[in-house]
Design an enzyme around this catalytic site. Structure first.
Site, PDB file in Angstrom:
ATOM      1  N   SER A 124      -7.970  12.569   7.452  1.00  0.00           N
ATOM      2  CA  SER A 124      -7.721  11.448   8.429  1.00  0.00           C
ATOM      3  C   SER A 124      -7.459  12.086   9.860  1.00  0.00           C
ATOM      4  O   SER A 124      -6.598  13.076  10.126  1.00  0.00           O
ATOM      5  CB  SER A 124      -6.786  10.355   8.110  1.00  0.00           C
ATOM      6  OG  SER A 124      -6.327   9.589   9.144  1.00  0.00           O
ATOM      7  N   TYR A 148       2.015   8.487   4.544  1.00  0.00           N
ATOM      8  CA  TYR A 148       0.626   8.115   4.172  1.00  0.00           C
ATOM      9  C   TYR A 148       0.254   9.451   4.888  1.00  0.00           C
ATOM     10  O   TYR A 148      -0.697  10.249   4.498  1.00  0.00           O
ATOM     11  CB  TYR A 148       0.076   7.089   4.818  1.00  0.00           C
ATOM     12  CG  TYR A 148      -1.489   7.294   5.041  1.00  0.00           C
ATOM     13  CD1 TYR A 148      -2.422   7.325   3.872  1.00  0.00           C
ATOM     14  CD2 TYR A 148      -1.886   7.328   6.335  1.00  0.00           C
ATOM     15  CE1 TYR A 148      -3.712   7.438   4.210  1.00  0.00           C
ATOM     16  CE2 TYR A 148      -3.287   7.418   6.612  1.00  0.00           C
ATOM     17  CZ  TYR A 148      -4.298   7.544   5.479  1.00  0.00           C
ATOM     18  OH  TYR A 148      -5.586   7.928   5.729  1.00  0.00           O
ATOM     19  N   LYS A 152      -1.840  13.419   3.822  1.00  0.00           N
ATOM     20  CA  LYS A 152      -3.360  13.783   4.289  1.00  0.00           C
ATOM     21  C   LYS A 152      -2.816  15.078   4.684  1.00  0.00           C
ATOM     22  O   LYS A 152      -3.695  16.497   4.474  1.00  0.00           O
ATOM     23  CB  LYS A 152      -3.677  13.007   5.410  1.00  0.00           C
ATOM     24  CG  LYS A 152      -4.454  11.720   4.742  1.00  0.00           C
ATOM     25  CD  LYS A 152      -5.445  11.863   3.882  1.00  0.00           C
ATOM     26  CE  LYS A 152      -5.920  10.409   3.164  1.00  0.00           C
ATOM     27  NZ  LYS A 152      -6.844  10.777   2.055  1.00  0.00           N
TER      28      LYS A 152
HETATM   29  C1  UD1 Z   1      -4.798   3.159  10.928  1.00  0.00           C
HETATM   30  C2  UD1 Z   1      -3.566   3.779  10.270  1.00  0.00           C
HETATM   31  C3  UD1 Z   1      -4.178   5.194  10.229  1.00  0.00           C
HETATM   32  C4  UD1 Z   1      -5.303   5.516   9.008  1.00  0.00           C
HETATM   33  C5  UD1 Z   1      -6.379   4.407   9.252  1.00  0.00           C
HETATM   34  C6  UD1 Z   1      -7.048   4.558   7.990  1.00  0.00           C
HETATM   35  C7  UD1 Z   1      -1.853   2.861  11.262  1.00  0.00           C
HETATM   36  C8  UD1 Z   1      -0.649   3.106  12.493  1.00  0.00           C
HETATM   37  N1  UD1 Z   1      -2.733   3.712  11.300  1.00  0.00           N
HETATM   38  O1  UD1 Z   1      -5.681   3.545  11.800  1.00  0.00           O
HETATM   39  O2  UD1 Z   1      -3.071   6.333   9.844  1.00  0.00           O
HETATM   40  O3  UD1 Z   1      -5.630   6.681   8.815  1.00  0.00           O
HETATM   41  O4  UD1 Z   1      -5.741   3.359   9.636  1.00  0.00           O
HETATM   42  O5  UD1 Z   1      -7.977   3.314   7.999  1.00  0.00           O
HETATM   43  O6  UD1 Z   1      -1.935   1.960  10.490  1.00  0.00           O
HETATM   44  N2  UD1 Z   1      -5.382  -3.819  15.689  1.00  0.00           N
HETATM   45  C9  UD1 Z   1      -5.222  -5.039  16.073  1.00  0.00           C
HETATM   46  N3  UD1 Z   1      -4.880  -6.032  15.198  1.00  0.00           N
HETATM   47  C10 UD1 Z   1      -5.140  -6.005  13.955  1.00  0.00           C
HETATM   48  C11 UD1 Z   1      -5.499  -4.555  13.380  1.00  0.00           C
HETATM   49  C12 UD1 Z   1      -5.497  -3.569  14.227  1.00  0.00           C
HETATM   50  O7  UD1 Z   1      -4.993  -5.136  17.175  1.00  0.00           O
HETATM   51  O8  UD1 Z   1      -4.894  -6.935  13.156  1.00  0.00           O
HETATM   52  C13 UD1 Z   1      -5.479  -2.747  16.583  1.00  0.00           C
HETATM   53  C14 UD1 Z   1      -4.517  -1.440  16.537  1.00  0.00           C
HETATM   54  O9  UD1 Z   1      -3.705  -1.597  17.313  1.00  0.00           O
HETATM   55  C15 UD1 Z   1      -5.459  -0.264  16.960  1.00  0.00           C
HETATM   56  C16 UD1 Z   1      -6.845  -0.680  16.401  1.00  0.00           C
HETATM   57  O10 UD1 Z   1      -6.654  -2.217  16.480  1.00  0.00           O
HETATM   58  O11 UD1 Z   1      -5.428  -0.488  18.274  1.00  0.00           O
HETATM   59  C17 UD1 Z   1      -7.298  -0.178  15.152  1.00  0.00           C
HETATM   60  O12 UD1 Z   1      -6.387  -0.313  14.049  1.00  0.00           O
HETATM   61  P1  UD1 Z   1      -6.669   0.194  12.849  1.00  0.00           P
HETATM   62  O13 UD1 Z   1      -8.021  -0.598  12.289  1.00  0.00           O
HETATM   63  O14 UD1 Z   1      -5.549  -0.578  11.978  1.00  0.00           O
HETATM   64  O15 UD1 Z   1      -6.628   1.487  12.625  1.00  0.00           O
HETATM   65  P2  UD1 Z   1      -5.678   2.795  13.216  1.00  0.00           P
HETATM   66  O16 UD1 Z   1      -4.446   2.253  13.456  1.00  0.00           O
HETATM   67  O17 UD1 Z   1      -6.392   3.550  13.885  1.00  0.00           O
END
Ligand code: UD1
Length: 338
Positions: A124, A148, A152
Site C-alpha cells: 500500500s 495496519y 505492510k
Molecule cells: C485508507 C487508509 C490507507 C489504506 C487505504 C486502503 C486511512 C487513514 N488510510 O487510505 O492506509 O491503505 O485506505 O484502502 O484510513 N474521506 C472523507 N469521508 C469519508 C471517507 C474518506 O472525506 O467518509 C476522505 C479522506 O479524508 C481522504 C479521502 O477521502 O482524503 C480518501 O479516503 P479513504 O478512501 O479512506 O482512503 P485513504 O485514507 O487514502
C-alpha cells in the site's frame, strides 16, 4: 501459468482472478471468506466461462496451505489476503500482526517447500506515510503511522530479506494507491461489511439512499479546494498491473517494487462531483473535522511501472464512478442478496 491467489474472493482479488482466468491462467483461490463472499467467484466464473479452484482456509492454516500447494502445484502466488482497516488496526494490533505478518511467514515457508519461487504482494502507498512530499517514487523513504501500515511495511522488509537470502526468489511488491471502481459488467465490485471506511463505497451508499450524507473529513488542507487529494486507480487497471508484474517476474529474479496509481491527484469534492454526475444526482455532504492520521495529499510517480512493466492506468475517476454506480445499483446489498 498456475497461480495461487490468497484473498482471491475479495475486492481486488476477485478482479485479478477474473483477469488471470481471461488470460488463460489456472487459478486456485485460498480465502477464509472473513471479509469476502464466494458469490464473487461464482460471478467471475459466469463472466469468464472459466472456474477458479477454491479452498476455504486462512493463509495461517499451514496444513490447509500445505495440501493446497501439494495438489495445485502453483508456479506463482499473488498474496492479497489480509486485514485492511486502519482504525481497527489501532484497536486490535495483535490481530493485524498475526493475520498480515504471520500469514505471510506461513505462505513463504510453504512456497519454499514446494519449489514455488514467485510472489506478488499487495502492499500500500500507506508505507510512504508523511515522510516526504508526493508524487512518491518507489525510492522515497518508507515507514508507517499505524499498525495496519506497519504490517505492510514489515512484510515488504521480510520479502526483501528472503529475496536477498534466496537467489531463486522473484518478488514483486505492488504499492496500491486508492483502488476504486468495479468491473464494467456491474457483476463484481467492492462489498464492505458494516460502515465503509473508504470514500467511494461510502459515497456509493449515500447515492443508493443507504446513508444520509457523506462526511467530508476536512476542507482546510493545503490543496486546491482544501479537501484531501488521492490517486484513485480503477480496480480493473490495478488487476492488470498484477498480470504485468507476473509477466515481468517470469524474466527477472530478485526483489522489485512498483507503484500502481494513475499519477494524478483528485480531491474529495472532485470525486463527489464525479459520482454525482455518474449517478445523475447531487450527493449530499457535510464538511466535518479532519480524520486523525489522514495526509493532505498522496499520489504516485508511476514512471517505473510504465518503464519496467509496460503498464499504465487507462480508466478515469469518471469511469470508476460509473462502474461503481452500476455495481451498487444492481447489488444494493452487495453479494448478500443472492
Ligand atoms: C485508507 C487508509 C490507507 C489504506 C487505504 C486502503 C486511512 C487513514 N488510510 O487510505 O492506509 O491503505 O485506505 O484502502 O484510513 N474521506 C472523507 N469521508 C469519508 C471517507 C474518506 O472525506 O467518509 C476522505 C479522506 O479524508 C481522504 C479521502 O477521502 O482524503 C480518501 O479516503 P479513504 O478512501 O479512506 O482512503 P485513504 O485514507 O487514502
Amino acid at each position: 501459468m498456475r497461480v495461487l491467489v490468497t484473498g482471491g474472493a475479495g475486492y481486488i482479488g476477485s478482479h485479478t482472478t477474473l483477469a488471470l482466468l481471461e488470460q488463460g491462467h489456472d487459478v486456485l483461490v485460498v480465502d477464509d471468506l472473513s471479509n469476502s463472499s464466494r458469490e464473487s467467484l461464482a460471478r467471475v466464473a459466469e463472466l469468464t466461462g472459466r472456474t477458479a479452484d477454491f479452498v476455504e482456509a486462512n493463509v495461517r492454516d499451514a496444513n490447509a496451505l500445505e495440501s493446497a500447494f501439494a495438489s495445485f502445484r502453483p508456479d506463482a502466488v499473488i498474496h492479497f489476503a489480509g486485514w485492511k482497516a486502519v482504525g481497527e488496526s489501532t484497536q486490535v494490533p495483535l490481530t493485524y500482526y498475526r493475520e498480515n505478518v504471520g500469514s505471510t511467514l506461513t505462505l513463504l515457508e510453504t512456497m519454499a517447500r514446494h519449489d514455488c519461487h514467485t510472489i506478488v504482494f499487495s502492499s500500500s502507498a500507506t508505507v510512504y506515510g508523511e515522510l516526504s512530499e508526493p508524487p512518491f517514487t518507489e525510492d522515497a523513504p518508507t515507514g508507517a503511522t499505524n499498525p495496519y501500515g506497519r504490517t505492510k511495511h514489515m512484510v515488504e522488509q521480510i520479502l526483501a530479506d528472503v529475496a536477498a537470502a534466496d537467489d531463486q526468489l522473484r518478488v514483486g511488491v505492488l504499492r496500491y494507491f486508492n483502488p476504486i471502481g468495479a468491473h464494467e459488467s456491474g457483476r463484481i465490485g467492492e462489498d464492505p461489511k458494516g460502515i465503509p471506511n473508504n470514500l467511494l463505497p461510502f459515497v456509493a451508499q449515500v447515492a443508493a439512499g443507504r446513508r444520509e450524507k457523506l462526511m467530508v473529513f476536512g476542507d482546510d488542507y493545503p490543496t486546491p479546494d482544501g479537501t484531501g487529494t488521492r490517486d484513485y486507480i480503477h480496480v480493473v487497471d490495478l488487476a492488470a498491473g498484477h498480470l504485468a508484474a507476473l509477466d515481468f517476474l517470469t524474466e527477472h529474479d530478485g526483489y522489485h517494487v512498483w507503484n500502481l496509481g494513475t499519477g494524478r491527484p483528485n480531491s474529495v469534492l472532485e470525486v463527489v462531483n464525479a459520482f454525482g454526475e455518474a449517478a445523475g444526482m447531487e450527493i449530499p455532504y457535510q464538511i466535518v473535522a479532519r480524520r486523525p492520521g489522514d495526509v493532505a495529499s498522496s499520489y504516485a510517480d508511476v514512471s517505473r511501472a510504465h518503464a519496467e512493466l509496460g503498464w499504465q492506468a487507462h480508466k478515469s475517476v469518471a469511469d470508476a464512478c460509473a462502474d461503481t454506480f452500476r455495481w451498487q445499483s444492481a447489488n444494493p446489498n452487495g453479494y448478500a442478496q443472492d
